[in-house]
Write a protein that holds these residues in place. Structure first.
Motif, short mmCIF file in Angstrom:
data_model
loop_
_atom_site.label_atom_id
_atom_site.label_comp_id
_atom_site.label_asym_id
_atom_site.label_seq_id
_atom_site.Cartn_x
_atom_site.Cartn_y
_atom_site.Cartn_z
N LEU A 1 94.67 -55.76 -82.76
CA LEU A 1 95.88 -55.19 -82.43
C LEU A 1 96.59 -54.32 -83.33
O LEU A 1 96.92 -54.26 -84.71
CB LEU A 1 97.10 -56.33 -82.24
N VAL A 2 96.53 -52.87 -83.03
CA VAL A 2 97.22 -51.90 -83.68
C VAL A 2 98.50 -51.70 -83.22
O VAL A 2 98.93 -51.25 -82.14
CB VAL A 2 96.34 -50.70 -83.53
N VAL B 1 93.71 -42.45 -80.75
CA VAL B 1 93.45 -43.54 -79.76
C VAL B 1 95.19 -43.88 -79.47
O VAL B 1 95.36 -44.43 -78.56
CB VAL B 1 92.69 -44.50 -79.50
N GLY B 2 95.81 -44.28 -80.66
CA GLY B 2 97.11 -44.58 -80.44
C GLY B 2 97.17 -46.13 -80.69
O GLY B 2 96.09 -47.00 -80.75
N PRO B 3 98.39 -46.61 -80.77
CA PRO B 3 98.39 -48.22 -81.02
C PRO B 3 98.15 -48.94 -79.58
O PRO B 3 98.14 -48.41 -78.65
CB PRO B 3 100.02 -48.74 -81.23
N GLY B 4 97.88 -50.29 -79.75
CA GLY B 4 97.51 -50.97 -78.55
C GLY B 4 96.77 -52.28 -79.03
O GLY B 4 96.35 -52.43 -80.22
N ALA B 5 96.52 -52.93 -77.81
CA ALA B 5 95.36 -54.18 -78.07
C ALA B 5 93.91 -53.67 -77.69
O ALA B 5 93.96 -53.44 -76.63
CB ALA B 5 95.81 -55.53 -77.27
N TRP B 6 93.08 -53.72 -78.86
CA TRP B 6 91.93 -53.30 -78.63
C TRP B 6 91.03 -54.22 -78.80
O TRP B 6 91.14 -55.35 -79.49
CB TRP B 6 91.39 -52.00 -79.67
N MET B 7 89.76 -54.61 -78.01
CA MET B 7 88.87 -55.71 -78.04
C MET B 7 87.95 -55.33 -79.07
O MET B 7 87.50 -54.27 -79.39
CB MET B 7 88.41 -55.85 -76.73
N TYR B 8 87.37 -56.46 -79.63
CA TYR B 8 86.28 -56.67 -80.37
C TYR B 8 85.41 -57.65 -79.82
O TYR B 8 85.65 -58.66 -79.38
CB TYR B 8 86.32 -56.77 -81.95
N PRO C 1 103.47 -52.44 -79.49
CA PRO C 1 103.22 -51.50 -78.64
C PRO C 1 103.46 -51.42 -77.18
O PRO C 1 103.41 -52.88 -76.82
CB PRO C 1 101.71 -50.91 -78.80
N ALA C 2 103.98 -50.89 -76.43
CA ALA C 2 104.18 -51.04 -75.16
C ALA C 2 102.86 -51.38 -74.29
O ALA C 2 101.67 -50.75 -74.42
CB ALA C 2 104.66 -49.83 -74.43
N GLY C 3 102.91 -52.60 -73.70
CA GLY C 3 101.83 -53.03 -72.94
C GLY C 3 101.06 -53.93 -73.63
O GLY C 3 100.04 -54.59 -73.03
#
Length: 337
Positions: free
Chosen positions: A298-299, A274-281, A307-309
């Motif tokens: 945060l990945v 899925v790539g890097p990014g801000a993922w919710m738990y 990561p961008a965004g």
């Protein structure tokens, strides 16, 4: 985001105690799994119970006057023994009670067995673990391996209810030798409407770099049923969260029930597929999520960059409406809508 706030590396953990983690008692072995019957070792650990400065909360810590909520993550291998010297630096009785390991009544941590620390008293608790063994009838008895936890059982009453509400809890891992070790570890405790005694937007932001092996230890306390959901990542519903072979048909989940007293753990590869990014738990009981039981995984990019965004996503998360919820003097939750 400050890169210094990222999780602890496995190298620093195995080098010794750091940032609230007790590394496994490592027995030297070659590549692959060590024999199940390998001799265990004993680790002596001193834990301090203290009031959290500036609050009525209480936590366990590895240094006097520096409690953390959750308390230090304790780890060992099957066959090892943990000897816990608990120093009570409070004016109340309290204890430490484990799940998933063996102990005698003196180390039970329950007033029922007259097992607790008086105010300002130091007491030793001994926890033993074992490997699986074959019983006389041919069946196998289970070992101690699993994602467990520990908590107070005496503060404010005979069941430690007040102690739990104030923050006296932590994670406990018993591994099988040969288990894969992660690069980062995060303990997530759902208690009433809190995540690690915080509500959004002040809940923990857990950070890892793309491709790192990350371990989550999930624990439930309090009086409410919860679930734990992690966006964009999934794991096998097994002891470790991993499959044992290409033909292992264990269920694959990304949401699991986390009732009071329950605990489980799993490992994922950060951003895999899925790539890097801000993922919710978050808790997937919708009212609980609305009331602040959510946070960010945060990945970062593989090089540690943002990561961008991702920063914009975190800013939006922090800007969402959440009710203010803080522990009051009794450890209860006070909501203000």
């Amino acid at each position: 985001m400050d890169k210094k706030k990222r999780g602890l590396s496995r190298r620093s953990m195995l080098a010794g105690t750091a940032a609230g983690v007790i590394a496994p008692v490592v027995v030297s072995a070659g590549a692959g799994s060590a024999p199940a019957a390998a001799a265990g070792m004993t680790r002596n650990i001193t834990i301090y119970a203290d009031y959290v400065p500036g609050s009525t909360r209480v936590g366990y810590g590895l240094e006097p006057g520096k409690p953390t909520i959750p308390g230090p993550l304790l780890e060992c291998y099957e066959g090892d023994t943990l000897v816990i010297e608990l120093v009570n630096n409070t004016d109340q009785r309290l204890s430490i009670h484990p799940h998933g390991v063996n102990y005698d009544t003196k180390s039970d941590g329950s007033p029922f067995n007259d097992s607790f620390n008086k105010p300002y008293e130091t007491k030793t608790y001994t926890w033993r673990t074992r490997t699986a063994y074959q019983a006389a009838n041919g069946f196998w008895m289970p070992g101690s391996a699993g994602y467990w936890h520990y908590h107070d059982h005496a503060f404010g009453g005979d069941h430690g209810t007040v102690g739990l509400m104030k923050g006296l809890y932590g994670g406990l891992i018993v591994r099988k030798r040969g288990d894969l070790l992660p690069s980062k570890q995060f303990t997530v405790v759902f208690t009433e409407m809190w995540v690690n005694h915080q509500v959004a937007p002040n809940t923990p932001i857990f950070e890892a770099n793309l491709g790192e092996r990350v371990e989550f230890i999930c624990i439930g306390h309090g009086n409410l049923m919860h679930t734990f959901h992690l966006h964009a990542h999934r794991w096998a519903d097994t002891r470790t969260g991993m499959l044992t072979s290409a033909t292992d048909n264990a269920p694959i989940v990304d949401n699991k029930t986390l009732d009071p007293g329950n605990s489980f753990g799993f490992q994922v590869i950060a951003g895999d597929g899925v790539g890097p990014g801000a993922w919710m738990y978050h808790c997937h009981v919708q009212q609980h999520s609305d009331d602040g039981m959510s946070g960010v995984f945060l990945v970062r990019n593989a090089d540690g960059g943002m990561p961008a965004g991702a920063q914009e996503a975190i800013d939006r998360f922090k800007g969402h409406h959440h009710p203010t919820s803080t522990p009051d003097a009794t450890g209860a939750s006070a909501h203000h809508h």
